[in-house]
Design a protein around this motif. Sequence first.
Motif, short mmCIF file in Angstrom:
data_model
loop_
_atom_site.label_atom_id
_atom_site.label_comp_id
_atom_site.label_asym_id
_atom_site.label_seq_id
_atom_site.Cartn_x
_atom_site.Cartn_y
_atom_site.Cartn_z
N ILE A 174 6.11 6.58 9.58
CA ILE A 174 5.56 5.23 9.45
C ILE A 174 5.95 4.68 8.09
N ASP A 175 6.57 3.51 8.09
CA ASP A 175 7.05 2.87 6.87
C ASP A 175 5.86 2.26 6.13
N GLN A 176 5.54 2.84 4.98
CA GLN A 176 4.38 2.39 4.22
C GLN A 176 4.56 0.98 3.66
N GLN A 177 5.80 0.61 3.34
CA GLN A 177 6.03 -0.73 2.82
C GLN A 177 5.78 -1.79 3.88
N VAL A 178 6.20 -1.51 5.10
CA VAL A 178 5.97 -2.46 6.19
C VAL A 178 4.47 -2.56 6.49
N MET A 179 3.75 -1.46 6.40
CA MET A 179 2.31 -1.47 6.65
C MET A 179 1.57 -2.37 5.66
N ASP A 180 2.01 -2.36 4.38
CA ASP A 180 1.50 -3.28 3.35
C ASP A 180 -0.03 -3.23 3.25
N VAL A 181 -0.57 -2.03 3.22
CA VAL A 181 -2.02 -1.83 3.25
C VAL A 181 -2.64 -2.11 1.89
N VAL A 182 -3.89 -2.53 1.90
CA VAL A 182 -4.65 -2.72 0.66
C VAL A 182 -5.76 -1.68 0.57
N GLY A 183 -6.22 -1.44 -0.66
CA GLY A 183 -7.32 -0.52 -0.90
C GLY A 183 -8.40 -1.20 -1.72
N ARG A 184 -9.59 -0.65 -1.64
CA ARG A 184 -10.73 -1.22 -2.38
C ARG A 184 -10.86 -0.54 -3.74
N MET A 185 -11.07 -1.35 -4.74
CA MET A 185 -11.32 -0.84 -6.09
C MET A 185 -12.81 -1.07 -6.39
N GLY A 186 -13.16 -1.17 -7.68
CA GLY A 186 -14.53 -1.48 -8.03
C GLY A 186 -14.81 -2.96 -7.99
N GLY A 187 -16.08 -3.33 -7.85
CA GLY A 187 -16.47 -4.74 -7.86
C GLY A 187 -15.81 -5.52 -6.74
N TYR A 188 -15.19 -6.65 -7.10
CA TYR A 188 -14.53 -7.52 -6.13
C TYR A 188 -13.02 -7.26 -6.07
N THR A 189 -12.56 -6.19 -6.67
CA THR A 189 -11.14 -5.97 -6.85
C THR A 189 -10.53 -5.14 -5.72
N TYR A 190 -9.31 -5.53 -5.33
CA TYR A 190 -8.53 -4.80 -4.34
C TYR A 190 -7.18 -4.43 -4.95
N ALA A 191 -6.51 -3.47 -4.33
CA ALA A 191 -5.19 -3.05 -4.80
C ALA A 191 -4.21 -3.07 -3.64
N ARG A 192 -2.99 -3.51 -3.92
CA ARG A 192 -1.92 -3.41 -2.93
C ARG A 192 -1.21 -2.07 -3.08
N THR A 193 -0.57 -1.62 -2.02
CA THR A 193 0.09 -0.31 -2.04
C THR A 193 1.62 -0.44 -2.08
N ARG A 194 2.10 -1.52 -2.69
CA ARG A 194 3.55 -1.75 -2.72
C ARG A 194 4.25 -0.96 -3.82
N ASP A 195 3.51 -0.57 -4.86
CA ASP A 195 4.09 0.23 -5.94
C ASP A 195 3.94 1.70 -5.57
N GLN A 196 5.03 2.33 -5.14
CA GLN A 196 4.98 3.68 -4.61
C GLN A 196 6.01 4.57 -5.28
N PHE A 197 5.75 5.87 -5.25
CA PHE A 197 6.72 6.85 -5.75
C PHE A 197 6.52 8.14 -4.97
#
Length: 218
Positions: A174-197
């Motif tokens: 499964i291509d993670q870049q195409v999935m373009d999923v977000v994650g929850r951080m603290g407070g009202y903040t979210y993170a994108r998963t486009r920066d990968q290694f």
Amino acid sequence: MSHTHFDFAALTERERYKLLIGTVIPRPIALVTTVDGEGRRNAGPFSFFNVLTHDPAIVAIGVENQADLSFKDTARNIDETKEFTVHIVDDALVRQMEVCAIKFGPEVDELAEAGLETAPGVMVASPRILAAPAALECRLHSVLRVSPAREIILGEVVGLFVRSDALDPSNLHIDQQVMDVVGRMGGYTYARTRDQFDIKTPSKEDWAGRSREATVEA
């Protein structure tokens, strides 16, 4: 590097919550759809969520009850029907996911409020959100009631939808870049998963060889 230690027994519930959501990051988001005994639809997001095992395939969702300790719609519906569908949230779905987080009553269809198109479930009665990059159809496995106000719902994944352009069917990659999923951080903040290694864990033999080389060079 210095660290601050906290004794959780000395903290309030709110203090423990703030520390946990600020340190356990990013957390995947489960946008869960259910139906009640009358067939009314419900959708709600949960960031206390993850997959725990693949054989059997089990996901876990942490659900907090209402202030009066009554079930939220999601927990009540799962208790009634023993089924639910977990949708993985991508960047394009974030705004509509937040609409589903509004504390509507059980008579309100969050999916309609958010303008989300759905299709009937295949292996469960709960609807599938078509815009989601992946949907896990689940049957209730068990419930762990950790306190009068909170429970952990374990669901067995019995069916999975993945967007076709993200999937290589020849090897199930499964291509993670195409999935373009977000994650929850603290407070009202979210993170994108486009920066990968990528990091590949070395074998025991490779590690032993590297250790010997380091010793020789020293």
